[in-house]
Design a protein around this motif. Structure first.
Motif, PDB file in Angstrom:
ATOM      1  N   ALA A 143     -24.225 -18.165  13.219  1.00  0.00           N
ATOM      2  CA  ALA A 143     -23.555 -17.339  14.278  1.00  0.00           C
ATOM      3  C   ALA A 143     -22.763 -16.277  13.781  1.00  0.00           C
ATOM      4  N   SER A 144     -22.172 -16.377  12.599  1.00  0.00           N
ATOM      5  CA  SER A 144     -21.311 -14.997  12.057  1.00  0.00           C
ATOM      6  C   SER A 144     -22.309 -14.111  11.647  1.00  0.00           C
ATOM      7  N   PHE A 145     -23.414 -14.381  10.962  1.00  0.00           N
ATOM      8  CA  PHE A 145     -24.363 -13.359  10.324  1.00  0.00           C
ATOM      9  C   PHE A 145     -25.048 -12.775  11.490  1.00  0.00           C
ATOM     10  N   ASP A 146     -25.330 -13.370  12.693  1.00  0.00           N
ATOM     11  CA  ASP A 146     -25.999 -12.818  13.873  1.00  0.00           C
ATOM     12  C   ASP A 146     -25.137 -11.734  14.723  1.00  0.00           C
ATOM     13  N   LYS A 147     -23.678 -12.243  14.583  1.00  0.00           N
ATOM     14  CA  LYS A 147     -22.889 -11.297  15.139  1.00  0.00           C
ATOM     15  C   LYS A 147     -22.769 -10.008  14.460  1.00  0.00           C
ATOM     16  N   GLU A 148     -22.927 -10.048  13.172  1.00  0.00           N
ATOM     17  CA  GLU A 148     -22.898  -8.912  12.251  1.00  0.00           C
ATOM     18  C   GLU A 148     -24.072  -8.074  12.138  1.00  0.00           C
ATOM     19  N   PHE A 149     -25.414  -8.617  12.213  1.00  0.00           N
ATOM     20  CA  PHE A 149     -26.397  -8.280  11.903  1.00  0.00           C
ATOM     21  C   PHE A 149     -27.559  -8.299  12.973  1.00  0.00           C
ATOM     22  N   ASP A 150     -27.003  -8.972  14.167  1.00  0.00           N
ATOM     23  CA  ASP A 150     -27.896  -9.064  15.140  1.00  0.00           C
ATOM     24  C   ASP A 150     -29.520  -9.412  14.861  1.00  0.00           C
ATOM     25  N   LEU A 151     -29.536 -10.767  14.516  1.00  0.00           N
ATOM     26  CA  LEU A 151     -30.812 -11.437  14.100  1.00  0.00           C
ATOM     27  C   LEU A 151     -31.614 -11.695  15.397  1.00  0.00           C
ATOM     28  N   LYS A 152     -30.904 -11.963  16.430  1.00  0.00           N
ATOM     29  CA  LYS A 152     -31.524 -12.259  17.590  1.00  0.00           C
ATOM     30  C   LYS A 152     -32.379 -10.953  18.138  1.00  0.00           C
ATOM     31  N   LYS A 153     -31.802  -9.796  17.937  1.00  0.00           N
ATOM     32  CA  LYS A 153     -32.290  -8.445  18.335  1.00  0.00           C
ATOM     33  C   LYS A 153     -33.646  -8.271  17.452  1.00  0.00           C
ATOM     34  N   GLN A 154     -33.559  -8.906  16.252  1.00  0.00           N
ATOM     35  CA  GLN A 154     -34.714  -8.628  15.265  1.00  0.00           C
ATOM     36  C   GLN A 154     -35.701  -9.453  15.684  1.00  0.00           C
ATOM     37  N   PHE A 155     -35.572 -10.697  16.242  1.00  0.00           N
ATOM     38  CA  PHE A 155     -36.441 -11.717  16.929  1.00  0.00           C
ATOM     39  C   PHE A 155     -36.853 -10.989  18.108  1.00  0.00           C
ATOM     40  N   ASP A 156     -36.138 -10.504  18.863  1.00  0.00           N
ATOM     41  CA  ASP A 156     -36.703  -9.910  20.104  1.00  0.00           C
ATOM     42  C   ASP A 156     -37.608  -8.623  20.091  1.00  0.00           C
ATOM     43  N   GLU A 157     -37.231  -7.944  18.884  1.00  0.00           N
ATOM     44  CA  GLU A 157     -38.317  -6.665  18.825  1.00  0.00           C
ATOM     45  C   GLU A 157     -39.456  -7.165  18.133  1.00  0.00           C
ATOM     46  N   LEU A 158     -39.791  -8.511  17.740  1.00  0.00           N
ATOM     47  CA  LEU A 158     -41.051  -9.056  17.430  1.00  0.00           C
ATOM     48  C   LEU A 158     -41.788  -9.687  18.696  1.00  0.00           C
ATOM     49  N   GLY A 159     -40.901  -9.573  19.618  1.00  0.00           N
ATOM     50  CA  GLY A 159     -41.624 -10.264  20.913  1.00  0.00           C
ATOM     51  C   GLY A 159     -43.158  -9.610  21.350  1.00  0.00           C
ATOM     52  N   PHE A 160     -43.428  -8.469  20.868  1.00  0.00           N
ATOM     53  CA  PHE A 160     -44.688  -7.710  21.384  1.00  0.00           C
ATOM     54  C   PHE A 160     -45.785  -8.544  20.755  1.00  0.00           C
ATOM     55  N   LEU A 161     -45.655  -9.593  19.602  1.00  0.00           N
ATOM     56  CA  LEU A 161     -46.463 -10.418  19.280  1.00  0.00           C
ATOM     57  C   LEU A 161     -47.340 -11.237  20.027  1.00  0.00           C
ATOM     58  N   HIS A 162     -46.617 -11.553  21.197  1.00  0.00           N
ATOM     59  CA  HIS A 162     -47.200 -12.530  22.126  1.00  0.00           C
ATOM     60  C   HIS A 162     -48.227 -11.649  23.044  1.00  0.00           C
ATOM     61  N   ASN A 163     -48.320 -10.562  22.943  1.00  0.00           N
ATOM     62  CA  ASN A 163     -49.183  -9.668  23.711  1.00  0.00           C
ATOM     63  C   ASN A 163     -50.642  -9.516  23.048  1.00  0.00           C
ATOM     64  N   TYR A 164     -50.617  -9.873  21.700  1.00  0.00           N
ATOM     65  CA  TYR A 164     -52.034 -10.203  21.174  1.00  0.00           C
ATOM     66  C   TYR A 164     -52.693 -11.596  21.541  1.00  0.00           C
ATOM     67  N   VAL A 165     -51.782 -12.337  21.735  1.00  0.00           N
ATOM     68  CA  VAL A 165     -52.266 -13.831  22.260  1.00  0.00           C
ATOM     69  C   VAL A 165     -52.829 -13.454  23.629  1.00  0.00           C
ATOM     70  N   HIS A 166     -52.225 -12.967  24.548  1.00  0.00           N
ATOM     71  CA  HIS A 166     -52.583 -12.683  25.813  1.00  0.00           C
ATOM     72  C   HIS A 166     -53.369 -11.469  26.114  1.00  0.00           C
ATOM     73  N   THR A 167     -53.643 -10.582  25.015  1.00  0.00           N
ATOM     74  CA  THR A 167     -54.511  -9.683  25.238  1.00  0.00           C
ATOM     75  C   THR A 167     -53.893  -8.656  26.349  1.00  0.00           C
ATOM     76  N   LYS A 168     -52.764  -7.929  25.864  1.00  0.00           N
ATOM     77  CA  LYS A 168     -52.111  -7.056  27.188  1.00  0.00           C
ATOM     78  C   LYS A 168     -52.811  -5.658  26.935  1.00  0.00           C
ATOM     79  N   GLY A 169     -54.015  -5.558  27.395  1.00  0.00           N
ATOM     80  CA  GLY A 169     -54.717  -4.286  27.421  1.00  0.00           C
ATOM     81  C   GLY A 169     -55.450  -4.093  26.003  1.00  0.00           C
ATOM     82  N   TYR A 170     -55.816  -2.791  26.079  1.00  0.00           N
ATOM     83  CA  TYR A 170     -56.538  -1.965  25.040  1.00  0.00           C
ATOM     84  C   TYR A 170     -55.710  -2.192  23.585  1.00  0.00           C
ATOM     85  N   LYS A 171     -54.720  -1.788  23.679  1.00  0.00           N
ATOM     86  CA  LYS A 171     -53.549  -1.893  22.375  1.00  0.00           C
ATOM     87  C   LYS A 171     -53.567  -3.139  21.813  1.00  0.00           C
ATOM     88  N   TYR A 172     -53.566  -4.235  22.447  1.00  0.00           N
ATOM     89  CA  TYR A 172     -53.627  -5.372  22.013  1.00  0.00           C
ATOM     90  C   TYR A 172     -54.666  -6.477  21.737  1.00  0.00           C
TER      91      TYR A 172
END
Length: 354
Positions: A143-172
């Motif tokens: 909790a304290s580390f996440d508050k300072e360095f925003d680990l959740k944001k780092q995780f959210d920024e990797l959310g695009f990986l699910h686009n490869y699973v679902h083939t979101k268009g040509y890019k994925y």
């Protein structure tokens, strides 16, 4: 062997592999980064406690599965299957987080059971990310580390990986947004993209494990207290150095502060450091017994001896006298107990005698 009318054929994978390896020969820094990251994550698994209560319980399975997925992802990338390699990175990220999630209260041997046994109930479903983060943040260090360095944001920024699973268009798609052949080929942009995401996934998982198990940040000569048979969830100095080599300096500083102030970490460190130092004879006896096990359950003394001699000459020639003295004892033991040959030969001879 003739195949159906497939374009993605095994022979083309070999060509992609050769081109990928050629790239790494020209750009060794990329290969070194992949190697350093892999070794660091391999090391962090040692911080997950293994006790008589939780051994074989499944609590370690999420980490092991994440390690497997990272290796599978690497192999897929090497053969030009970039879309699938990103899919495996997504699995590595999610199941790696479960390693911390299920063990957050040190009762992973119980908490993991429904999921581990793949029961057909809602409780056994892989938890959603919002639930995972709620549990992760219940840990004060996270909790304290996440508050300072925003680990959740780092995780959210990797959310695009699910686009490869679902083939979101040509890019994925299998073309990963590039104009390329319609079969697996080496694509520098795809490979560079994979290295970038691979690094981000491992750094996030490493950090979460170190926040749960801060003892992993402490550099200490544990062998002076327990020899080579270390039952504690701690890392050797060279393993800590591997991790520090790839983590951002600000993260290292924050993690070291957390380790110094974490009560459980300091209690374990004090317990181990207060143990009496191992004597040379005690250390030697540990090594002797370990060698006995290796010989008995593996190649037998003859092959083992040659392997050890080669390893000694290459890595620690200064220990020659000690090693040769130990080998003489082991040879006498192996001769007396019929341990000279590989276990397969010994079993065959035993069956014939019976």
């Amino acid at each position: 062997m003739k195949y159906p009318p497939f374009i993605y054929e095994p022979d083309k994978s070999i060509g992609a592999l050769a081109a990928t390896e050629s790239f790494f020969e020209e750009c060794p820094d990329k290969k070194e980064l992949i190697t350093d990251l892999g070794w660091a994550y391999h090391s962090i698994g040692k911080t997950v406690p293994q006790t008589m209560e939780n051994f074989w319980s499944g609590h370690f399975f999420p980490y092991m599965e994440s390690w497997d997925e990272l290796q599978v992802s690497f192999n897929l990338m090497m053969f030009g299957f970039y879309k699938q390699s990103f899919m495996s990175l997504r699995s590595a990220l999610e199941v790696g987080m479960l390693s911390v999630y299920y063990n957050i209260n040190d009762d992973g041997h119980n908490a993991v059971q429904n999921w581990y046994r793949s029961k057909d109930t809602w409780e056994a479903n892989t938890p959603r990310s919002d639930k995972i983060w709620k549990i992760l943040r219940s840990n004060e260090n996270i909790a304290s580390f996440d508050k300072e360095f925003d680990l959740k944001k780092q995780f959210d920024e990797l959310g695009f990986l699910h686009n490869y699973v679902h083939t979101k268009g040509y890019k994925y798609s299998n073309y990963i947004g590039l104009i390329s052949s319609n079969w697996q080929t080496f694509e520098e942009k795809g490979m560079i993209r994979w290295v970038n995401v691979y690094e981000r996934v491992i750094l996030l998982l490493l950090t979460l494990h170190l926040l749960k198990y801060p003892i992993g940040m402490i550099e200490f000569d544990w062998s002076s207290k327990v020899g080579i048979d270390n039952p504690f969830p701690v890392l050797n100095t060279f393993q800590v150095e591997r991790i520090k080599k790839i983590l951002p300096e600000r993260h290292i500083a924050a993690l070291e502060v957390i380790a110094k102030n974490d009560p459980e970490t300091q209690a374990l460190f004090t317990h181990i450091s207060d143990l009496p130092d191992m004597t040379e004879d005690e250390c030697e006896e540990q090594i002797f017994k370990l060698d006995q096990m290796s010989i008995e359950h593996g190649p037998g003394f003859i092959q083992w001896k040659q392997q050890e001699l080669d390893r000694m000459e290459q890595h620690y020639p200064e220990s020659r006298d000690v090693v040769l003295k130990r080998m003489k004892r082991l040879e006498a033991w192996a001769t007396e107990n019929d341990m000279m040959h590989p276990i397969e030969e010994r079993s065959l001879h035993k069956d014939k005698r019976d």
